[in-house]
Design a protein around this motif. Structure first.
Motif, PDB file in Angstrom:
ATOM      1  N   LEU A   1       0.857  -1.184   0.000  1.00 49.41           N
ATOM      2  CA  LEU A   1       0.000   0.000   0.000  1.00 49.41           C
ATOM      3  C   LEU A   1       0.891   1.231   0.000  1.00 49.41           C
ATOM      4  O   LEU A   1       1.481   1.591   1.021  1.00 49.41           O
ATOM      5  CB  LEU A   1      -0.922  -0.011   1.221  1.00 49.41           C
ATOM      6  CG  LEU A   1      -1.804   1.210   1.443  1.00 49.41           C
ATOM      7  CD1 LEU A   1      -2.674   1.501   0.216  1.00 49.41           C
ATOM      8  CD2 LEU A   1      -2.672   1.034   2.691  1.00 49.41           C
ATOM      9  N   THR A  17       4.111  -1.665   3.967  1.00 54.15           N
ATOM     10  CA  THR A  17       4.016  -0.204   3.956  1.00 54.15           C
ATOM     11  C   THR A  17       5.393   0.389   4.190  1.00 54.15           C
ATOM     12  O   THR A  17       6.232  -0.217   4.859  1.00 54.15           O
ATOM     13  CB  THR A  17       3.051   0.313   5.042  1.00 54.15           C
ATOM     14  OG1 THR A  17       3.526  -0.108   6.332  1.00 54.15           O
ATOM     15  CG2 THR A  17       1.633  -0.211   4.829  1.00 54.15           C
ATOM     16  N   GLY A  19       1.478   5.073   0.065  1.00 53.37           N
ATOM     17  CA  GLY A  19       0.732   6.232   0.538  1.00 53.37           C
ATOM     18  C   GLY A  19      -0.166   5.906   1.712  1.00 53.37           C
ATOM     19  O   GLY A  19      -1.231   6.502   1.871  1.00 53.37           O
ATOM     20  N   HIS A  20       0.269   4.998   2.577  1.00 53.52           N
ATOM     21  CA  HIS A  20      -0.590   4.536   3.667  1.00 53.52           C
ATOM     22  C   HIS A  20      -0.811   5.578   4.756  1.00 53.52           C
ATOM     23  O   HIS A  20      -1.692   5.404   5.603  1.00 53.52           O
ATOM     24  CB  HIS A  20      -0.004   3.266   4.296  1.00 53.52           C
ATOM     25  CG  HIS A  20       1.212   3.501   5.133  1.00 53.52           C
ATOM     26  ND1 HIS A  20       2.453   3.793   4.584  1.00 53.52           N
ATOM     27  CD2 HIS A  20       1.388   3.503   6.482  1.00 53.52           C
ATOM     28  CE1 HIS A  20       3.324   3.952   5.554  1.00 53.52           C
ATOM     29  NE2 HIS A  20       2.717   3.776   6.715  1.00 53.52           N
ATOM     30  N   GLY A  25      -5.049   6.559   1.842  1.00 49.19           N
ATOM     31  CA  GLY A  25      -4.252   5.387   2.161  1.00 49.19           C
ATOM     32  C   GLY A  25      -4.510   4.869   3.565  1.00 49.19           C
ATOM     33  O   GLY A  25      -4.594   3.651   3.791  1.00 49.19           O
ATOM     34  N   SER A  26      -4.657   5.773   4.517  1.00 48.00           N
ATOM     35  CA  SER A  26      -4.889   5.329   5.895  1.00 48.00           C
ATOM     36  C   SER A  26      -6.272   4.701   6.044  1.00 48.00           C
ATOM     37  O   SER A  26      -6.453   3.757   6.839  1.00 48.00           O
ATOM     38  CB  SER A  26      -4.723   6.496   6.876  1.00 48.00           C
ATOM     39  OG  SER A  26      -5.634   7.543   6.595  1.00 48.00           O
ATOM     40  N   ALA A  53      -1.939   4.705  -3.626  1.00 43.82           N
ATOM     41  CA  ALA A  53      -2.740   5.770  -3.023  1.00 43.82           C
ATOM     42  C   ALA A  53      -1.903   7.007  -2.719  1.00 43.82           C
ATOM     43  O   ALA A  53      -2.393   7.955  -2.114  1.00 43.82           O
ATOM     44  CB  ALA A  53      -3.390   5.268  -1.733  1.00 43.82           C
ATOM     45  N   ALA A  54      -0.649   7.004  -3.145  1.00 51.28           N
ATOM     46  CA  ALA A  54       0.253   8.120  -2.868  1.00 51.28           C
ATOM     47  C   ALA A  54       0.125   9.191  -3.946  1.00 51.28           C
ATOM     48  O   ALA A  54       0.007   8.879  -5.133  1.00 51.28           O
ATOM     49  CB  ALA A  54       1.689   7.632  -2.813  1.00 51.28           C
ATOM     50  N   LEU A  98      -5.877   1.301   4.634  1.00 53.28           N
ATOM     51  CA  LEU A  98      -5.107   0.511   5.598  1.00 53.28           C
ATOM     52  C   LEU A  98      -6.000   0.003   6.716  1.00 53.28           C
ATOM     53  O   LEU A  98      -5.903  -1.168   7.125  1.00 53.28           O
ATOM     54  CB  LEU A  98      -3.969   1.362   6.170  1.00 53.28           C
ATOM     55  CG  LEU A  98      -3.066   0.671   7.199  1.00 53.28           C
ATOM     56  CD1 LEU A  98      -2.312  -0.489   6.566  1.00 53.28           C
ATOM     57  CD2 LEU A  98      -2.084   1.689   7.797  1.00 53.28           C
TER      58      LEU A  98
END
Length: 326
Positions: A9, A38, A11-12, A17-18, A67-68, A21
């Motif tokens: 993942l 990550t 950009g977690h 991203g979070s 996702a970054a 996650l």
């Protein structure tokens, strides 16, 4: 024993991203065989091609979720266009090409509704991509996101990979950027009205005329939709999309004028003063509603209403605002 699916993942730590996650971790707790990979930016700079290639070659994930991104509101896009196009192009190229070179056959790329032309038909269908000029205030960012879609399509065509992209409406929620100058419209409004209510300010001034219509999607809905699209069997996805169409719209299907949004945020935060509009400042795109019929036909729709979502986001901001002050 089933070997865990290794998911990188990228950009977690960001808002989207979070949220993804959290959902993947919930799946782990429920017993799904998932191994999460990550890396923070200090551990892995996604704009560094050699570093990304080395990481992917060493770790060999089964799935990559991209996702970054470097993101910001109208002012940030207007004042730092070179940063927005260069960094986002580098991230997309390094991660998507690096994934293919490392043998990763499944990838999910997260984009933005700004990829569509300024004058696109409303609601905006996926087919509107590249049919007209972009909104000038975020063109560099949009071009980078379009390039990411085309990278996915091109690798699918040439190498037979299964790289998909989801294009969300305006996102908001816990973990958003509440910077007073670099944030998007909804977190900016939450912060300004919260501070105005706390200090007893007589008025709050909003950029633009207040007439543009915007669609908002809670980040928890976006995370759910992203994993839904990632998990779709390839034949089901193909049955609902035209050949080589790798991107899917994700939205709530509902829109609101900025002026009404401001009034909603004012009510939720307890601000009772006047709301002024600075018409010398840009409005951005007049309307931007996503056509989400394709995703709905595949079985997913948004669940979190705007008032519920804004209230929860404001409460999150109140809980974290001391660490967010800049």
């Amino acid at each position: 024993m089933t070997r865990p699916i290794r998911i990188f993942l990228a950009g977690h730590r960001g808002m989207v991203g979070s949220a993804i996650l959290r959902r993947l971790q919930a799946r782990q707790r429920a017993g799904e065989p998932i191994e999460l990979l990550t890396r923070s930016r200090t551990e892995l700079d996604l704009a560094d091609a050699a570093a990304v290639t080395g990481f992917l070659q060493a770790e060999r994930p089964d799935v990559v979720i991209l996702a970054a991104a470097k993101v910001g509101g109208i002012e940030a896009n207007n004042t730092r266009p070179a940063e927005f196009i260069a960094e986002n192009l580098a991230i997309a190229l390094n991660v998507i090409r690096g994934a293919q070179e490392a043998g990763v056959t499944r990838l999910l790329n997260l984009g933005s509704s700004c990829i569509y032309p300024r004058a696109a038909p409303q609601p905006i269908p996926e087919e509107a991509l590249l049919t007209g000029p972009l909104e000038p205030t975020n063109e560099p960012y949009a071009i980078a996101k379009i390039a990411a879609i085309k990278l996915c399509e091109s690798f699918n065509r040439q190498y037979g990979t299964d790289y998909r992209s989801v294009m969300p409406a305006n996102l908001y929620g816990p973990g958003d950027n509440f910077h007073p100058r670099n944030s998007h419209v909804l977190p900016a409004l939450i912060r300004r009205f919260d501070e105005a209510a706390e200090t007893g300010a007589p008025e709050v001034t909003i950029w633009g005329t207040g007439t543009p219509l915007r669609e908002f999607l809670h980040v928890d809905d976006m995370a759910e939709a992203a994993l839904f699209v990632l998990d779709l069997p390839r034949d089901i996805l193909a049955a609902h999309t035209q050949p080589m169409l790798s991107h899917i719209n994700v939205g709530s299907g509902r829109e609101i004028p900025i002026a009404d949004l401001a009034r909603l945020v004012a009510r939720i935060t307890g601000f009772t003063g006047a709301i002024r509009f600075d018409t010398s400042q840009p409005d951005g795109t007049p309307r931007k509603l996503m056509d989400v019929k394709r995703l709905a036909n595949m079985g997913w729709s948004a669940k979190i209403g705007l008032e519920e979502g804004v209230t929860g986001t404001w409460k999150w901001f109140r809980d974290h605002r001391d660490s967010l002050r800049t």
